[in-house]
Scaffold this active site. Structure first.
Site, PDB file in Angstrom:
ATOM      1  CG  LEU A  91      -1.895  -1.196   1.304  1.00 53.31           C
ATOM      2  CD1 LEU A  91      -2.738  -1.108   2.563  1.00 53.31           C
ATOM      3  CD2 LEU A  91      -2.784  -1.260   0.065  1.00 53.31           C
ATOM      4  CG  ASP A  92       3.005   4.440  -3.113  1.00 51.85           C
ATOM      5  OD1 ASP A  92       4.211   4.431  -2.797  1.00 51.85           O
ATOM      6  OD2 ASP A  92       2.433   5.434  -3.611  1.00 51.85           O
TER       7      ASP A  92
END
Length: 557
Positions: free
Chosen positions: A228-229
């Site tokens: 999850l950037d």
């Protein structure tokens, strides 16, 4: 809605008609999938090693980059790497992939979904989910600008009553930018990172469901891990920093719950480049949020140890790192496509120690990137440099490969799952040409390598060869030792200021790790055992040469 826990999560995000809408939309979404749509996956073990790479890190005439990547992995890394973290492989308009135009299309310059499926047959895959923002050229944003049905509130629109005074972000560009729709009407939109990257709005239940569907599609299409950037920026609230808000944690908990329902052991990995306490908050209660959390303090603290010749600060920090749970652990790394962040060292290193790292990086050809602070000042956000080049010291350049191996010995010894950047394991150096041609600091460590030239260099370039062999040999040893279980025990030993030492223990196996971070030979007293690296039995006294490494497997009664 049958799932009471999911309903409670949604009730903490939405109210009234929006809550009812969210319940209905999630019900509809979850009915679209069943467990048979997904391939089962297994938990992480001591054999788990991630490779961090772009889809086009390698190229060869007549082949797509994803074909070449698979060949390089299978021909050079098949025995060492278990999982491949594919940095954004979707169509994009800027930021080397992190400004996505379509979440479900493979960038045609890389290959296609069939290439991904072929790689997934050989290795576990981690997909990058850039959930916080999209490209201004995306269809979703176009629909929003033109206020098409279901997209009216899909992105974060400027609101004069919203207090942005305390907003924290790692950029110096304006927070809002203005965009025109097809009628020439203006809309101001929140842009955490750049004018080309517009922030999505999960306060709109329709948008959160869209994002959740993307998550499920990634897993259905072969991802066993999801990164999850920049997830900490996802939810915005007036008068706050709009980072790490409770609602963001709730969304991750929703995603964890849904993935466990369909594919247990899928790894959610949060990428939050912030001080340690904030970072580990993404574990939630240890079993309800992230499966792995990026260990951001590790790269600068390991570098600090080699720059100063002292493992004291690293040892103090590592002493606080303990087992999380049977399903939660750390994503350990030294280098990535980004730089070496300094924010995670707040409260660990002082200003003078951070400045010494900045000076070393600049001396060795690196670049420095800055961020805006709420008080209007700027401070160093990250140092952009190839990690081996950061370790280089004047007068002992010939020892750089040895230091690179020693640094990764620390990486491989700590509790958690190790991840190696492609330009680390293959012994690359600074790509100054890439920086100069693009004007982008991060390009210094994003070079694209010709496959044939790489293979030749691995046999003819002593620098690359030493690093590649040294790191590979350590991985092969590590994967056979259950003491390195990513969920096992860890205890730091303070044996000498110049040595980083940690005991790893699991399933009645115990290994004591010793890494000399100095250019001097050091002798210490230890518990006797077999050194797995030299294959020599060590009695009670251990002498470690400059930048030497030892894994002593001790007898356990």
């Amino acid at each position: 809605m049958k799932n009471l826990c999911l309903e409670q999560h949604l009730a903490s995000l939405y109210h009234g008609s929006e809550l009812n809408q969210a319940k209905d939309l999630f019900n509809q979404l979850l009915k679209e999938y069943n467990k048979n749509d997904f391939k089962e996956t297994t938990p992480c073990t001591q054999e788990t090693v991630y490779l961090i790479t772009y889809g086009d890190s390698f190229y060869e005439s007549g082949k797509t980059p994803l074909q070449v990547l698979k060949e390089v992995i299978m021909e050079q890394l098949t025995e060492t790497v278990s999982d491949v973290h594919l940095l954004p492989m979707f169509p994009y308009t800027s930021d080397d992939g992190f400004s996505v135009t379509d979440y479900l299309e493979i960038n045609p310059s890389l290959g296609n979904w069939q290439n991904i499926e072929e790689l997934a047959k050989e290795k576990k895959l981690m997909f990058d989910f850039v959930a916080n923002h999209m490209s201004k050229s995306s269809k979703w944003f176009e629909y929003y600008l033109n206020q098409e049905d279901d997209f009216e509130n899909a992105f974060v629109t400027w609101d004069p009553s919203f207090d942005t005074t305390y907003v924290t972000r790692p950029r110096t560009s304006p927070l809002f930018h203005t965009y025109l729709n097809k009628e020439g009407e203006e809309r101001q939109v929140w842009t955490t990172f750049s004018e080309d990257q517009v922030d999505v709005n999960p306060k709109d239940p329709k948008m959160l469901v869209r994002l959740t569907k993307i998550l499920l599609e990634y897993v259905r299409r072969g991802a066993t891990s999801i990164r999850l950037d920049a997830i900490g920026f996802l939810w915005k609230e007036s008068g706050t920093t709009s980072m790490h808000l409770p609602q963001t944690h709730t969304i991750i908990q929703i995603w964890r719950q849904i993935l466990e329902q369909y594919v247990p052991n899928t790894q959610i990995i949060t990428e939050t480049n912030v001080p340690h306490k904030e970072n580990i908050s993404y574990f939630g209660n240890g079993s309800n949020e992230a499966n792995q959390v990026y260990q951001f303090p590790l790269p600068p603290l390991v570098l600090h140890s080699f720059v100063t010749g002292s493992a004291k600060k690293l040892s103090q920090w590592a002493n606080e790192i303990q087992t999380i749970s049977e399903t939660g652990t750390y994503f350990n790394f030294l280098a990535s496509h980004d730089g070496i962040g300094l924010r995670p060292t707040e409260g660990i290193l002082n200003d003078a120690e951070r400045e010494a790292l900045v000076e070393r990086v600049e001396e060795n050809g690196g670049r420095i990137s800055y961020k805006n602070n709420p008080d209007g000042t700027q401070s160093v956000y990250e140092m952009n440099i190839n990690y081996s080049e950061a370790l280089k010291a004047s007068g002992e350049e010939h020892l750089t490969p040895k230091k690179m191996i020693a640094a990764h010995h620390i990486l491989f010894s700590l509790i958690g799952v190790p991840a190696i950047y492609v330009h680390s394991i293959f012994g690359s150096k600074n790509d100054q040409k890439g920086v100069e041609e693009s004007g982008i600091n991060r390009r210094i460590n994003r070079e694209k390598i010709n496959q044939t030239e790489l293979y030749h260099a691995l046999s003819s370039d002593d620098y690359r060869k030493q690093i590649f062999k040294g790191l590979s040999d350590l991985i092969l040893i590590r994967k056979n030792e259950t003491a390195f279980d990513p969920y096992g025990c860890q205890k730091v030993q303070h044996v000498h200021p110049g040595i980083f030492s940690v005991i790893r223990e699991s399933k009645n196996e115990r290994i004591a790790s010793y890494t000399n971070v100095t250019n001097q030979t050091i002798t210490i007293k230890i518990t006797s055992g077999l050194d797995l690296i030299s294959e020599q039995f060590i009695e009670s006294e251990l002498t470690i040469e400059a930048y030497g490494i030892v894994w002593v497997k001790e007898e356990v009664n």
